[in-house]
Design an enzyme around this catalytic site. Sequence first.
Site, PDB file in Angstrom:
ATOM      1  N   GLY A  58       0.825  -1.211   0.000  1.00 56.10           N
ATOM      2  CA  GLY A  58       0.000   0.000   0.000  1.00 56.10           C
ATOM      3  C   GLY A  58       0.852   1.251   0.000  1.00 56.10           C
ATOM      4  CB  ALA A  59       2.027   3.816   1.394  1.00 54.69           C
ATOM      5  CG  LEU A  60      -0.842   1.780  -3.946  1.00 51.11           C
ATOM      6  CD1 LEU A  60      -1.924   1.399  -4.948  1.00 51.11           C
ATOM      7  CD2 LEU A  60       0.227   0.693  -3.886  1.00 51.11           C
ATOM      8  CG  HIS A  61       5.313   5.280  -4.302  1.00 45.11           C
ATOM      9  ND1 HIS A  61       5.905   4.636  -5.360  1.00 45.11           N
ATOM     10  CD2 HIS A  61       5.734   4.635  -3.186  1.00 45.11           C
ATOM     11  CE1 HIS A  61       6.668   3.669  -4.908  1.00 45.11           C
ATOM     12  NE2 HIS A  61       6.577   3.626  -3.583  1.00 45.11           N
ATOM     13  CG  HIS A 116       3.446   1.122  -5.584  1.00 51.36           C
ATOM     14  ND1 HIS A 116       3.508   2.005  -4.531  1.00 51.36           N
ATOM     15  CD2 HIS A 116       4.077  -0.009  -5.158  1.00 51.36           C
ATOM     16  CE1 HIS A 116       4.113   1.435  -3.504  1.00 51.36           C
ATOM     17  NE2 HIS A 116       4.482   0.212  -3.854  1.00 51.36           N
ATOM     18  CG  ASP A 133      12.731  -2.509  -2.379  1.00 53.45           C
ATOM     19  OD1 ASP A 133      13.049  -2.387  -1.201  1.00 53.45           O
ATOM     20  OD2 ASP A 133      11.868  -1.806  -2.942  1.00 53.45           O
ATOM     21  CB  SER A 193      10.769   4.821  -0.815  1.00 56.16           C
ATOM     22  OG  SER A 193      10.466   4.208   0.414  1.00 56.16           O
ATOM     23  NE  ARG A 216      10.199   1.307   5.926  1.00 53.38           N
ATOM     24  CZ  ARG A 216      10.141   0.066   5.434  1.00 53.38           C
ATOM     25  NH1 ARG A 216      10.561  -0.191   4.221  1.00 53.38           N
ATOM     26  NH2 ARG A 216       9.649  -0.920   6.174  1.00 53.38           N
TER      27      ARG A 216
HETATM   28  O1  PAF Z   1       8.446  -4.303  -1.821  1.00 58.38           O
HETATM   29  C1  PAF Z   1       7.454  -4.398  -1.065  1.00 58.38           C
HETATM   30  O2  PAF Z   1       6.609  -3.510  -0.961  1.00 58.38           O
HETATM   31  C2  PAF Z   1       7.270  -5.664  -0.225  1.00 58.38           C
HETATM   32  O3  PAF Z   1       8.489  -6.154   0.202  1.00 58.38           O
HETATM   33  C3  PAF Z   1       6.459  -6.732  -0.964  1.00 58.38           C
HETATM   34  C4  PAF Z   1       7.182  -7.235  -2.206  1.00 58.38           C
HETATM   35  C5  PAF Z   1       5.094  -6.205  -1.346  1.00 58.38           C
HETATM   36  C6  PAF Z   1       6.246  -7.963  -0.047  1.00 58.38           C
HETATM   37  O4  PAF Z   1       5.526  -7.623   1.098  1.00 58.38           O
END
Ligand code: PAF
Length: 282
Positions: free
Chosen positions: A31-34, A37, A150, A185, A187
């Site tokens: 979630g917290a889509l940006h 995503h 990541d 991100s 975060r």
């Molecule tokens: O990258 C992420 O947001 C998380 O690590 C994932 C791949 C959704 C798994 O919880």
Amino acid sequence: MRIIKNVLHMQKIALNHIKNGDEIGLIPTMGALHDGHVSLIAKSRRSDDITVVSIFVNPIQFGPNEDYLKYPRTVNKDLEVCKKNHVDYVFMPAVNDMFPSNHKTFIEVKILQDILCGKFRPNHFRGVVTVVVKLFNISCADRSYFGMKDFQQLKILEKVARDLNFKTKIIPCPIVREKSGLAISSRNSYLSVEEKKSSENIFKILKEASEDFKIRNLNFVKKNVLEKLKKIPDSKVDYAEIVDFNDLSLADKDTRKVVFVVALWLGRTRLIDNTVMIKQTK
Ligand code: PAF
């Protein structure tokens, strides 16, 4: 767009699509889509008949002193983003549906899970891999999309998909950056105004490293980056390493395609970033 909250229901829907010959794309998220995503969703929309976005803040990938409880949860906004971007299904399971109290199976990826971020976040990748593999099975995905920010997560999941013969193909997607260069991100929302400004240095430093890499040896490039990162106000560097693009092993002078991966704290926020560098052959 349909919102599915139950594991078995999602799997039944996915199996029906497969029976009808549809190809399914999965974008696993917390979630917290940006915009990062959104770029993954767009890629799936171009390749797949059906796009599934999962939203699940996965408790088993957070350490005891990490930010599981305060991880940003913005469900209404996330659903709007999904709708606007023509997602077919949003899968939002409850924790006890994904991990009932009798859940006992965890997947480990030897060595790769213990280096770089894994050194500082024990059990993190075991948690990531376990949940992602479940999501592959629940969504019956033909393709699953992951951002290259990541990088270690991406490489570990590629290895898992190969080692365990998953039909799901892992699709790596480029890092999406803010205008300042900061890798987007969820975060980043933790950063104060000052920290946000400081964080802009990370990509600048990585870009300078890519230039140095053309003419200097690996040790010089690494040391230089480390020194510069340490000078960012309020920073604490977890690692700055140059690794082989293919298997995350430490690069040496003969490694052609490398990735400079960094992880550092700015105040109370942990950020990761990387840049791919390719040695020019003479
Ligand atoms: O990258 C992420 O947001 C998380 O690590 C994932 C791949 C959704 C798994 O919880």
